[in-house]
Design a protein around this motif. Structure first.
Motif, short mmCIF file in Angstrom:
data_model
loop_
_atom_site.label_atom_id
_atom_site.label_comp_id
_atom_site.label_asym_id
_atom_site.label_seq_id
_atom_site.Cartn_x
_atom_site.Cartn_y
_atom_site.Cartn_z
N ILE A 120 3.37 -4.87 0.81
CA ILE A 120 3.33 -3.95 -0.25
C ILE A 120 3.44 -2.24 0.20
O ILE A 120 3.04 -1.93 1.40
N PRO A 121 3.94 -1.29 -0.68
CA PRO A 121 4.09 0.11 -0.07
C PRO A 121 2.66 0.52 -0.21
O PRO A 121 1.93 0.39 -1.25
N CYS A 122 2.15 1.45 0.82
CA CYS A 122 1.04 1.94 0.54
C CYS A 122 1.35 3.46 -0.03
O CYS A 122 2.74 3.55 -0.79
N GLN A 123 0.50 4.15 -0.33
CA GLN A 123 0.55 5.48 -1.29
C GLN A 123 1.81 6.41 -0.94
O GLN A 123 2.48 7.23 -1.50
N ASP A 129 2.08 -5.01 5.66
CA ASP A 129 1.53 -6.19 5.76
C ASP A 129 0.06 -6.39 5.06
O ASP A 129 -0.50 -5.67 6.02
N ILE A 130 -0.14 -6.99 3.96
CA ILE A 130 -1.66 -6.89 3.60
C ILE A 130 -1.97 -8.29 3.82
O ILE A 130 -3.20 -8.69 3.15
N GLU A 142 -8.15 1.35 5.74
CA GLU A 142 -8.64 2.91 5.98
C GLU A 142 -7.46 3.63 6.67
O GLU A 142 -7.08 4.75 6.29
N ARG A 143 -6.64 2.86 7.27
CA ARG A 143 -5.30 3.88 7.95
C ARG A 143 -4.22 4.01 6.92
O ARG A 143 -3.73 5.12 7.14
N TYR A 144 -3.92 3.01 6.23
CA TYR A 144 -2.67 3.37 5.21
C TYR A 144 -2.99 3.43 3.74
O TYR A 144 -2.25 4.16 2.95
N PHE A 145 -4.10 2.82 3.19
CA PHE A 145 -4.59 2.77 1.92
C PHE A 145 -5.72 3.95 1.47
O PHE A 145 -6.11 3.67 0.50
N ILE A 149 -8.97 -0.13 -2.69
CA ILE A 149 -8.39 -1.24 -2.94
C ILE A 149 -8.04 -1.72 -4.29
O ILE A 149 -7.08 -2.75 -4.26
N ARG A 150 -8.32 -1.02 -5.20
CA ARG A 150 -7.71 -1.28 -6.44
C ARG A 150 -6.39 -1.11 -6.72
O ARG A 150 -5.69 -1.63 -7.04
N TYR A 151 -5.93 -0.07 -6.09
CA TYR A 151 -4.25 0.37 -5.60
C TYR A 151 -3.63 -0.73 -5.00
O TYR A 151 -2.66 -1.26 -5.47
N VAL A 152 -4.26 -1.49 -3.84
CA VAL A 152 -3.82 -2.44 -3.10
C VAL A 152 -3.68 -3.61 -4.05
O VAL A 152 -2.51 -4.50 -4.10
#
Length: 271
Positions: A120-123, A129-130, A142-145, A149-152
């Protein structure tokens, strides 16, 4: 779909597996021998598709002809009236420009296509890769999002619905797989109303497109769960969604893992 409709429930089959062409842990030859030894009637190879970004888990585009040649060889050497082998791919949907409906995959001589979401695309827009282990997921959160977690979760289900609406595939793979890592990161998230609404919207899209759904048993032994969660099975059955059981095997000895447990639970809903 007619292809999966021909598979009898009592027959041994598996249409989701990974070998040396992606992140599988054995060759197609080794899988084929195990398939015959266990008496399977139908078996599909489904390497993670080529994608236009770096990934250690996906097959390379230059290996596609080699893969198809190997499937043809396996069919010739190991296939017979009792055991049939099939060529497929688990195709990653990355957005409107890359997914199962892309002409590259539509022009391949595949027997069927699996559509799945792993990225999925991060912000910031970078594809992440999730999937994978809890430890890796925690690091990526922590690094990308930024720990959102709700966004993910919302992005995973939006990406999934977009993939379903774009069509181009026959079987949707582990359609709520984000639940495993999300529930680890945020216990109880699957019981929250907003989460259940997202799953419900995806199921409605699946029903509308008349897709076949797999019950994926890969996480049963380690995480004691199926994908999709069994809480959704009754709704799928009532909507007459075609359902098959796949082990998502990465090792030959796991080609039938979890099948009996899934069948037992599934029959409870049917009865």
């Amino acid at each position: 779909m007619d292809f999966f409709a021909t598979i009898g429930e009592s027959k041994l089959y598996n249409f989701h597996s990974h070998t040396q062409f992606c992140d599988g842990r054995a060759s197609m030859e080794m899988f084929a021998r195990e398939v015959v030894a266990q008496g399977f009637s139908h078996y599909g190879f489904s390497p993670h598709s080529p994608i236009p970004i770096e990934s250690p888990c996906n097959m390379l585009k230059i290996d596609v002809p080699v893969y198809l040649e190997e499937v043809a060889r396996i069919k010739e050497v190991y296939g017979n009236n009792l055991t049939k082998f099939y060529a497929s791919m688990e195709i990653d949907y990355l957005g409107k420009d890359w997914g199962p409906a892309h002409e590259f995959f539509q022009n391949l001589p595949l027997d069927y296509r699996i559509g799945s979401i792993h990225f999925i695309p991060c912000q910031s827009g970078e594809m992440i890769d999730i999937d994978g282990s809890f430890e890796n997921f925690d690091c990526k959160m922590e690094r990308y999002f930024a720990g959102d977690i709700r966004y993910v979760v919302e992005t995973f289900y939006k990406q999934s619905i977009d993939m379903v609406n774009a069509c181009g595939f026959d079987l949707i793979g582990h359609f709520d797989k984000i639940c495993n890592n999300a529930s680890h990161y945020c216990p109880g998230i699957e019981d929250e109303l907003w989460y259940q609404v997202l799953v419900s919207e995806l199921i409605e899209a699946i029903i509308a497109q008349k897709l076949t759904v797999e019950i994926n048993t890969k996480a049963l032994d380690k995480h004691t769960r199926f994908f999709p969660h069994s809480r959704y099975w009754k709704r799928l059955i009532e909507a007459q969604v075609p359902i098959i059981i796949n082990s998502d095997a990465h090792y030959p000895h796991l080609i039938n893992a979890g099948r009996e447990e899934a069948l037992k639970q599934l029959n409870e809903y049917i009865i």
